[in-house]
Design a protein around this motif. Structure first.
Motif, short mmCIF file in Angstrom:
data_model
loop_
_atom_site.label_atom_id
_atom_site.label_comp_id
_atom_site.label_asym_id
_atom_site.label_seq_id
_atom_site.Cartn_x
_atom_site.Cartn_y
_atom_site.Cartn_z
N LEU A 1 -35.33 37.23 37.78
CA LEU A 1 -34.71 36.03 38.80
C LEU A 1 -34.27 36.58 39.80
O LEU A 1 -35.43 36.32 40.82
N ASP A 2 -33.52 37.08 40.08
CA ASP A 2 -33.21 37.73 42.04
C ASP A 2 -34.60 38.53 42.24
O ASP A 2 -34.74 38.69 43.47
N ARG A 3 -35.69 39.18 41.16
CA ARG A 3 -36.41 39.56 41.59
C ARG A 3 -37.84 39.06 42.22
O ARG A 3 -38.86 39.55 42.86
N ALA A 4 -37.13 37.48 41.98
CA ALA A 4 -38.44 36.64 42.00
C ALA A 4 -38.50 35.50 43.08
O ALA A 4 -38.74 34.58 43.21
N ARG A 5 -37.11 35.64 43.35
CA ARG A 5 -35.97 35.00 44.14
C ARG A 5 -37.34 34.22 45.30
O ARG A 5 -37.18 33.54 45.93
N GLY A 6 -37.88 35.41 45.92
CA GLY A 6 -38.10 35.33 47.58
C GLY A 6 -39.70 34.20 47.60
O GLY A 6 -40.11 33.93 48.22
N PHE A 7 -40.42 34.25 45.96
CA PHE A 7 -41.54 33.52 46.32
C PHE A 7 -41.58 32.49 45.49
O PHE A 7 -42.72 31.47 45.04
N LEU A 8 -40.62 32.44 44.29
CA LEU A 8 -40.65 30.97 43.69
C LEU A 8 -39.73 30.01 44.33
O LEU A 8 -39.63 29.67 45.34
N PRO A 9 -40.28 28.03 43.96
CA PRO A 9 -40.56 27.14 44.98
C PRO A 9 -38.77 26.87 44.96
O PRO A 9 -37.99 27.12 43.85
N PRO A 10 -38.63 26.56 46.02
CA PRO A 10 -37.12 26.26 46.22
C PRO A 10 -36.23 25.17 44.85
O PRO A 10 -36.96 24.32 44.85
N ALA A 11 -34.72 25.51 44.71
CA ALA A 11 -34.71 25.11 43.60
C ALA A 11 -34.38 23.14 43.86
O ALA A 11 -34.47 22.99 42.70
N GLN A 12 -33.93 23.26 44.81
CA GLN A 12 -34.36 21.60 45.15
C GLN A 12 -35.38 20.38 44.49
O GLN A 12 -36.03 19.60 44.59
N ASP A 13 -36.70 21.25 44.79
CA ASP A 13 -38.02 21.32 44.68
C ASP A 13 -38.43 21.77 43.19
O ASP A 13 -39.27 20.84 42.93
#
Length: 437
Positions: free
Chosen positions: A297-309
């Motif tokens: 998850l840490d390595r993917a956070r930059g391109f995943l959709p934001p948590a609120q969405d």
């Protein structure tokens, strides 16, 4: 076909039942979900006593819709197997799906891909979705989150004042058990005989009710809702949940759990050798699995959709933000008990059933997060996503294989799940009706 009905099939069958039994069944909308989906309730019978049945409280537990239809059919036919199935005595009010938004996101649940007899743990965890606690309608009030689905259920309880509320749940792996807000002594015998006849093991020891009263095998009774004694971490305010609402009117709630996959270890009452060491290993298992999912998850956070969405990301972030440690830490009292027993200072020895119940949780938590993160990575439009997906998928596959082997799981036919849950709910209604009188 041995599968769960989709949400559309449940609704369609409910409409057909109302047409087939005019004057006996009614279908009405009782509320709307956060995303604007209707929450429907099927009522069968016209008796003065109400039994409220809640299907679909968790979207990754798909048996409830099928059980709801089976219950409605029995009552509508007028078989009158007991006072509880006499439509002149009891009105059955059946919420077809409490969380339709969650169901739409759980491909392995009541919407999308249905679970067939050949379903595996790997395909289940790859598609199942369970929202964060604050977005679960039965549980959200504990977190002081005002969900429209929760409000809908509270309003129905206030309107009907049911003598019994039955919440239809299923567990991924384990045995069958009951959680009650007040003991119904006559229920245990019917529950036990049904499980035995259908070859479903009883769950002797469960993470959900580690410290509750246990008056009968696989039957657990909630402590007084104004007390935090004997409650698992995170459930100290359980009195605010929808489970406890019928108590105000003298009613009782039964949470009926049936397994999708069974393990005979759930019913093994033999002392577990080296239980203190086993609990330490399980605590490390859940923490280590959580660390590995979080590293991806840490390595993917930059391109995943934001948590609120993204509800999927909200769950993965929530689990990574201390949930694995919370689960592992909650077992420390049992570890101390096991250590004392091994030195002869405490006569209570942990059983194989109790240890296996925690083993299931230790394996389940990282798998739930990994399954959702795999779905996020598969949908991501970033060059790094395929590599991370491949890395996590290898872990996920190994964990599922180890889970099946370690617990020696076997698939419970859907028809057996439905039959056992239906029998148990009917027996609970009969017991509650006698107690009410």
């Amino acid at each position: 076909m041995d599968r769960y009905p989709t949400g559309a099939e449940v609704t369609g069958s409910a409409r057909q039942l109302v047409s087939r039994f005019p004057g006996v069944g009614r279908l009405r909308r009782i509320g709307m979900s956060r995303a604007g989906r209707p929450i429907l309730m099927l009522s069968v019978g016209h008796g003065p006593h109400h039994v409220l049945v809640v299907a679909g409280p968790h979207p990754d537990e798909p048996v409830g819709g099928a059980t709801a239809l089976a219950l409605a059919e029995q009552v509508a036919r007028g078989d009158r197997l007991s006072a509880a199935t006499d439509p002149a005595i009891v009105t059955w009010d059946i919420v077809l799906c409490l969380d339709p938004d969650g169901a739409a996101l759980s491909e392995g649940g009541t919407e999308g891909t249905t679970a067939t007899a050949g379903h595996t743990l790997k395909s289940y965890y790859r598609t199942a979705y369970r929202p964060v606690a604050a977005e679960q309608p039965e549980w959200a009030p504990i977190a002081s989150q005002p969900l429209p689905e929760s409000r809908t259920l509270f309003d129905v309880i206030d309107e009907l004042r049911p003598i019994l509320q039955c919440s239809l749940h299923s567990t991924d792996v384990g045995g069958s058990w009951l959680q009650l807000t007040r003991d119904l002594p006559e229920l245990a015998a019917s529950f036990h005989s049904s499980a035995e006849e259908l070859g479903i093991p009883l769950q002797h020891g469960t993470y959900d009710a580690l410290y509750w009263e246990n008056p009968s095998p696989a039957v657990y009774v909630l402590p007084p809702p104004d007390s935090s004694d004997r409650l698992a971490a995170g459930s100290e305010n359980i009195g605010l949940s929808t489970w406890c609402a019928p108590l105000e009117y003298g009613g009782v709630t039964a949470i009926v759990e049936v397994p999708m996959w069974a393990t005979d270890m759930a019913a093994d009452l033999s002392p577990y050798p080296g239980a203190d060491r086993a609990l330490r290993d399980l605590a490390e298992l859940v923490r280590d699995g959580g660390r590995q999912v979080t590293a991806v998850l840490d390595r993917a956070r930059g391109f995943l959709p934001p948590a609120q969405d993204s509800p999927f990301r909200r769950v993965v972030e929530w689990m990574s933000d201390g949930l694995y440690d919370l689960v592992a830490t909650s077992w420390e009292p049992l570890a101390r008990q096991a250590a004392a027993a091994s030195h002869g200072d405490d006569p209570r020895q942990l059983t194989t059933a109790q240890v296996s119940a925690l083993d299931i949780v230790a394996r389940r938590q990282p798998l739930r997060a990994a399954g959702l993160l795999l779905r996020l990575l598969k949908a991501a439009d970033d060059d790094a996503a395929p590599g991370l997906h491949h890395e996590l998928d290898a872990l996920f596959t190994a964990w599922c294989t180890d889970f099946e082997k370690a617990l020696q799981v076997r698939r419970v036919p859907v028809r057996h799940q439905v039959e056992h849950q239906t029998r148990t709910v009917l027996a609970a209604a009969e017991s509650a009706l006698k107690a009410h009188r």
